[in-house]
Design a protein around this motif. Structure first.
Motif, PDB file in Angstrom:
ATOM      1  N   LYS A  28       8.879 -16.761  -2.457  1.00  0.00           N
ATOM      2  CA  LYS A  28       9.101 -15.420  -1.921  1.00  0.00           C
ATOM      3  C   LYS A  28       8.954 -15.453  -0.411  1.00  0.00           C
ATOM      4  O   LYS A  28       8.045 -16.094   0.123  1.00  0.00           O
ATOM      5  CB  LYS A  28       8.080 -14.412  -2.481  1.00  0.00           C
ATOM      6  CG  LYS A  28       7.875 -14.434  -3.987  1.00  0.00           C
ATOM      7  CD  LYS A  28       9.086 -13.965  -4.752  1.00  0.00           C
ATOM      8  CE  LYS A  28       8.819 -14.034  -6.259  1.00  0.00           C
ATOM      9  NZ  LYS A  28      10.043 -13.860  -7.050  1.00  0.00           N
ATOM     10  N   PHE A  30       8.592 -12.578   2.577  1.00  0.00           N
ATOM     11  CA  PHE A  30       8.403 -11.160   2.887  1.00  0.00           C
ATOM     12  C   PHE A  30       8.912 -10.913   4.306  1.00  0.00           C
ATOM     13  O   PHE A  30       8.556 -11.642   5.240  1.00  0.00           O
ATOM     14  CB  PHE A  30       6.925 -10.789   2.751  1.00  0.00           C
ATOM     15  CG  PHE A  30       6.391 -11.011   1.369  1.00  0.00           C
ATOM     16  CD1 PHE A  30       6.575 -10.068   0.374  1.00  0.00           C
ATOM     17  CD2 PHE A  30       5.718 -12.190   1.051  1.00  0.00           C
ATOM     18  CE1 PHE A  30       6.101 -10.284  -0.915  1.00  0.00           C
ATOM     19  CE2 PHE A  30       5.226 -12.415  -0.232  1.00  0.00           C
ATOM     20  CZ  PHE A  30       5.424 -11.459  -1.212  1.00  0.00           C
ATOM     21  N   VAL A  52      11.851 -10.319  -0.057  1.00  0.00           N
ATOM     22  CA  VAL A  52      11.224  -9.039  -0.357  1.00  0.00           C
ATOM     23  C   VAL A  52      11.171  -8.273   0.960  1.00  0.00           C
ATOM     24  O   VAL A  52      10.367  -8.583   1.845  1.00  0.00           O
ATOM     25  CB  VAL A  52       9.814  -9.220  -0.947  1.00  0.00           C
ATOM     26  CG1 VAL A  52       9.206  -7.858  -1.292  1.00  0.00           C
ATOM     27  CG2 VAL A  52       9.857 -10.120  -2.180  1.00  0.00           C
ATOM     28  N   ASP A  53      12.046  -7.280   1.110  1.00  0.00           N
ATOM     29  CA  ASP A  53      12.203  -6.613   2.401  1.00  0.00           C
ATOM     30  C   ASP A  53      11.492  -5.270   2.403  1.00  0.00           C
ATOM     31  O   ASP A  53      11.656  -4.451   1.502  1.00  0.00           O
ATOM     32  CB  ASP A  53      13.677  -6.451   2.759  1.00  0.00           C
ATOM     33  CG  ASP A  53      14.470  -5.697   1.711  1.00  0.00           C
ATOM     34  OD1 ASP A  53      14.438  -6.093   0.521  1.00  0.00           O
ATOM     35  OD2 ASP A  53      15.130  -4.694   2.067  1.00  0.00           O
ATOM     36  N   VAL A  54      10.705  -5.051   3.438  1.00  0.00           N
ATOM     37  CA  VAL A  54       9.816  -3.900   3.540  1.00  0.00           C
ATOM     38  C   VAL A  54      10.289  -2.991   4.673  1.00  0.00           C
ATOM     39  O   VAL A  54      11.353  -3.193   5.257  1.00  0.00           O
ATOM     40  CB  VAL A  54       8.366  -4.377   3.756  1.00  0.00           C
ATOM     41  CG1 VAL A  54       7.894  -5.238   2.585  1.00  0.00           C
ATOM     42  CG2 VAL A  54       8.223  -5.153   5.070  1.00  0.00           C
ATOM     43  N   ALA A  60       5.155  -6.643   5.874  1.00  0.00           N
ATOM     44  CA  ALA A  60       5.633  -7.970   5.496  1.00  0.00           C
ATOM     45  C   ALA A  60       4.544  -9.011   5.682  1.00  0.00           C
ATOM     46  O   ALA A  60       4.326  -9.874   4.827  1.00  0.00           O
ATOM     47  CB  ALA A  60       6.869  -8.337   6.320  1.00  0.00           C
ATOM     48  N   ALA A  63       1.790  -8.472   3.220  1.00  0.00           N
ATOM     49  CA  ALA A  63       2.226  -8.933   1.900  1.00  0.00           C
ATOM     50  C   ALA A  63       2.083 -10.447   1.793  1.00  0.00           C
ATOM     51  O   ALA A  63       1.698 -10.980   0.742  1.00  0.00           O
ATOM     52  CB  ALA A  63       3.667  -8.509   1.636  1.00  0.00           C
ATOM     53  N   TRP A  67      -0.128 -12.165  -0.968  1.00  0.00           N
ATOM     54  CA  TRP A  67       0.355 -13.219  -1.868  1.00  0.00           C
ATOM     55  C   TRP A  67      -0.644 -14.368  -1.897  1.00  0.00           C
ATOM     56  O   TRP A  67      -0.979 -14.900  -2.964  1.00  0.00           O
ATOM     57  CB  TRP A  67       1.724 -13.704  -1.404  1.00  0.00           C
ATOM     58  CG  TRP A  67       2.307 -14.779  -2.254  1.00  0.00           C
ATOM     59  CD1 TRP A  67       2.134 -16.128  -2.114  1.00  0.00           C
ATOM     60  CD2 TRP A  67       3.140 -14.597  -3.407  1.00  0.00           C
ATOM     61  NE1 TRP A  67       2.826 -16.810  -3.091  1.00  0.00           N
ATOM     62  CE2 TRP A  67       3.449 -15.888  -3.899  1.00  0.00           C
ATOM     63  CE3 TRP A  67       3.674 -13.486  -4.061  1.00  0.00           C
ATOM     64  CZ2 TRP A  67       4.258 -16.090  -5.018  1.00  0.00           C
ATOM     65  CZ3 TRP A  67       4.481 -13.688  -5.167  1.00  0.00           C
ATOM     66  CH2 TRP A  67       4.765 -14.971  -5.638  1.00  0.00           C
ATOM     67  N   ALA A  77       5.855 -14.950   5.668  1.00  0.00           N
ATOM     68  CA  ALA A  77       6.578 -13.785   6.175  1.00  0.00           C
ATOM     69  C   ALA A  77       7.516 -14.244   7.274  1.00  0.00           C
ATOM     70  O   ALA A  77       7.211 -15.194   8.013  1.00  0.00           O
ATOM     71  CB  ALA A  77       5.614 -12.730   6.714  1.00  0.00           C
ATOM     72  N   GLY A 421       1.099  -3.566   1.586  1.00  0.00           N
ATOM     73  CA  GLY A 421       1.582  -4.941   1.622  1.00  0.00           C
ATOM     74  C   GLY A 421       0.894  -5.799   0.579  1.00  0.00           C
ATOM     75  O   GLY A 421       1.537  -6.559  -0.154  1.00  0.00           O
ATOM     76  N   ALA A 425       2.743  -7.513  -2.855  1.00  0.00           N
ATOM     77  CA  ALA A 425       2.643  -8.932  -3.183  1.00  0.00           C
ATOM     78  C   ALA A 425       1.978  -9.149  -4.528  1.00  0.00           C
ATOM     79  O   ALA A 425       2.408 -10.002  -5.326  1.00  0.00           O
ATOM     80  CB  ALA A 425       1.873  -9.667  -2.084  1.00  0.00           C
ATOM     81  N   THR A 453       9.681   1.084  -0.242  1.00  0.00           N
ATOM     82  CA  THR A 453       9.913  -0.311  -0.622  1.00  0.00           C
ATOM     83  C   THR A 453       9.667  -0.503  -2.109  1.00  0.00           C
ATOM     84  O   THR A 453      10.481  -1.123  -2.820  1.00  0.00           O
ATOM     85  CB  THR A 453       8.993  -1.244   0.191  1.00  0.00           C
ATOM     86  OG1 THR A 453       9.248  -1.076   1.585  1.00  0.00           O
ATOM     87  CG2 THR A 453       9.192  -2.697  -0.214  1.00  0.00           C
TER      88      THR A 453
END
Length: 549
Positions: A28, A30, A52-54, A60, A63, A67, A77, A421, A425, A453
């Motif tokens: 992933k 972010f 994964v776009d915020v 980001a 996140a 994660w 990110a 964030g 995640a 998001t």
């Protein structure tokens, strides 16, 4: 004999980035869309890495840290040049203080035009370097794979933490030699136990202790030390307290886990085993322990700051190996059943003293009543994210964790706005588990648009808001000090739940205790991100004891 060589595959720099991420197990990325990142996006698309776009770069980056916190693997990110990178700096500071392994990939103005005033041209490295373990810019497309490798390996090495690489726009669009996609094993596992006098001293102290105690924290989690800790405390019968990401490493219903009796346990101990946690403000800069308590410090690596008080032994290296060495070496000590009973009695008494608040019938609610209702609908492996001041401080007291990686809060950096964030995640990593985002109404304002998001990407986080209409962490102390407060009021009972509905989520507004569980049930069943906006009493003052400075 043929002397022909195989032709070298040429790939653009963004694809080289993505291939190295994939080789390290990254799945992933972010991000928030930015033109400086297009080639990296193209590379990720080709290599099968999900984007994964915020809605804000800080989300980001948080996140990516989230994660790391829920997977114990580095989060990644990608932030566009200039303001994209500066917007992510709070998350870098948070990851640094939490030892969270994460990599931020930055866009950068083209090297060919450097110094001529390209869009968002700024040298990121000097200002992100103090917040990271490693920060660099490739000087050619050929350098890209090696720097990505180094950033990921450095992020997980003890003490783990954030790293940064930015990529000049021209270099990621140019082609370079593919270095191959051999998989790389990134491990948070550390080295063996240390040898010598320190281990012997620690074993002797622990074996002779009549009132030992364990205080464990975040680096126990990063070092995968939970099983070794359980074996040690069960063998030696040691009361145990945890903070930070150490929460859940000893299940909250374990007979040797304690949370309310920390004063009795730490002050009354003759020997304290301090595992993976600094003696910062959360431990009174060492003052949380008794004056005569002898301290044994265990961690993944030497501390970044000197200990604020003398310690008897320092053991740095592989935490599981160290704890196993202590367990086998310190067997045969005195009977500690009376000591465990003393701590348990204090724990039981303090929990009983909370009953009045936990059953408080008032509306707006006392936060303790809110958390009583919430705890009764949580799964054992629910992931709880705290993003707030006093509201989350109450949660830290009473919300239990039973597995590692189930409690995420800002940590000692204390940055509000991290929660969405983290929650994004956590739910992406564990889509089948409950993910609950606890937010104060103040903290909500930092990153509320990330509910868009969640709605857009189908990330079904349940938000639970304590809405008391004030910045309680500031208002109550200021009124205590000065008799008045300023800049500490919000609008009471603002319908933030309607904001979530407008963004495509599910909203509930609650003003009485009896409404909480039905509202939570509907939120969990909604199949979309939800917010249960609960009116809480602004006159409730959290009994804060921490010495912040």
């Amino acid at each position: 004999m043929s002397t022909d060589t195989e032709p070298t595959t040429q790939l653009h720099g963004g694809r080289l980035v993505a291939r190295r991420l994939k080789a390290h197990g990254v799945t992933k990325l972010f991000t928030l869309s930015g033109g400086h990142l297009f080639s990296i996006y193209d590379g990720c698309r080709e290599e099968g890495i999900d984007l994964v776009d915020v809605r804000h770069e800080q989300a980001a980056a948080f996140a990516a840290e989230g994660w790391a916190k829920v997977t114990r693997q580095p989060g990644v990110a990608a932030l566009t040049a200039g303001p994209g990178v500066t917007n992510g700096m709070s998350a870098l500071g948070s990851a640094q203080m939490n030892n969270s392994p994460m990599v931020v990939l930055g866009g950068r103005a083209p090297a060919l035009r450097w110094g001529q005033g390209s869009l968002q041209e700024i040298d990121h490295v000097p200002f992100v370097a103090p917040l990271t373990k490693f920060a660099a810019t490739p000087q050619s497309t050929a350098e890209i794979p090696g720097l990505v490798d180094r950033a990921l390996a450095t992020a997980v090495a003890p003490h783990s933490g954030p790293t940064f690489v930015d990529f000049p726009l021209d270099y990621v669009f140019m082609e370079g030699d593919d270095a191959g996609v051999e998989p790389v094993t990134l491990s948070m596992a550390d080295g063996p136990q240390p040898d010598g006098d320190a281990m012997e001293r620690a074993i002797a102290l622990l074996r002779g202790a009549e009132r030992p105690v364990v205080m464990a924290g975040t680096n126990l989690y990063w070092g995968h030390g939970e099983q070794a800790l359980l074996a040690l405390i069960e063998e030696l019968r040691i009361p145990t307290f945890v903070n930070g990401l150490g929460r859940g490493c000893v299940p909250a219903d374990h007979e040797l886990y304690f949370s309310r009796a920390r004063g009795t346990g730490l002050k009354g101990a003759d020997v304290a085993l301090v595992i993976g946690v600094p003696m910062d403000f959360r431990l009174g800069f060492g003052g949380s322990f008794g004056e005569d308590t002898k301290l044994v410090v265990v961690d993944r690596a030497e501390p970044v700051r000197p200990h604020p008080r003398p310690v008897e032994a320092e053991l740095y290296g592989g935490i599981p190996a160290i704890l196993e060495g202590l367990r086998t070496g310190a067997t045969g000590g005195p009977d500690r059943s009376a000591w465990v009973s003393t701590v348990r009695a204090d724990e039981t008494e303090k929990r009983a003293a909370e009953d009045e608040e936990r059953n408080d019938p008032r509306g707006p609610l006392h936060p303790m009543r809110l958390y009583k209702e919430l705890s009764e609908v949580l799964d054992r492996n629910a992931i709880i994210i705290g993003d707030g001041g006093d509201f989350v401080s109450y949660a830290g007291r009473v919300i239990d964790s039973y597995e590692p990686g189930c409690w995420l809060d800002p940590g000692p950096f204390g940055c509000l706005g991290c929660g969405p964030g983290y929650a994004i995640a956590a739910k992406v990593a564990h889509p089948d588990r409950q993910v609950v985002l606890l937010q104060g109404d103040g903290a909500f304002g930092f990153s509320a648009m990330e509910y868009d998001t969640m709605a857009r990407l189908g990330i079904n986080v349940v938000g639970v808001m304590g809405n008391n209409g004030i910045w309680a962490l500031e208002k109550h102390p200021m009124e205590f000090l000065y008799g008045y407060s300023v800049a500490a009021d919000l609008r009471p009972e603002t319908r933030y739940d309607q904001v979530i509905e407008a963004l495509g989520g599910h909203g509930e507004f609650v003003t009485t205790p009896e409404e909480v569980k039905p509202a939570l049930a509907r939120a969990f069943a909604a199949g979309r991100p939800a917010m249960v906006n609960i009116s809480t009493d602004p006159t409730v003052v959290y009994p804060r004891k921490s010495n912040l400075a």
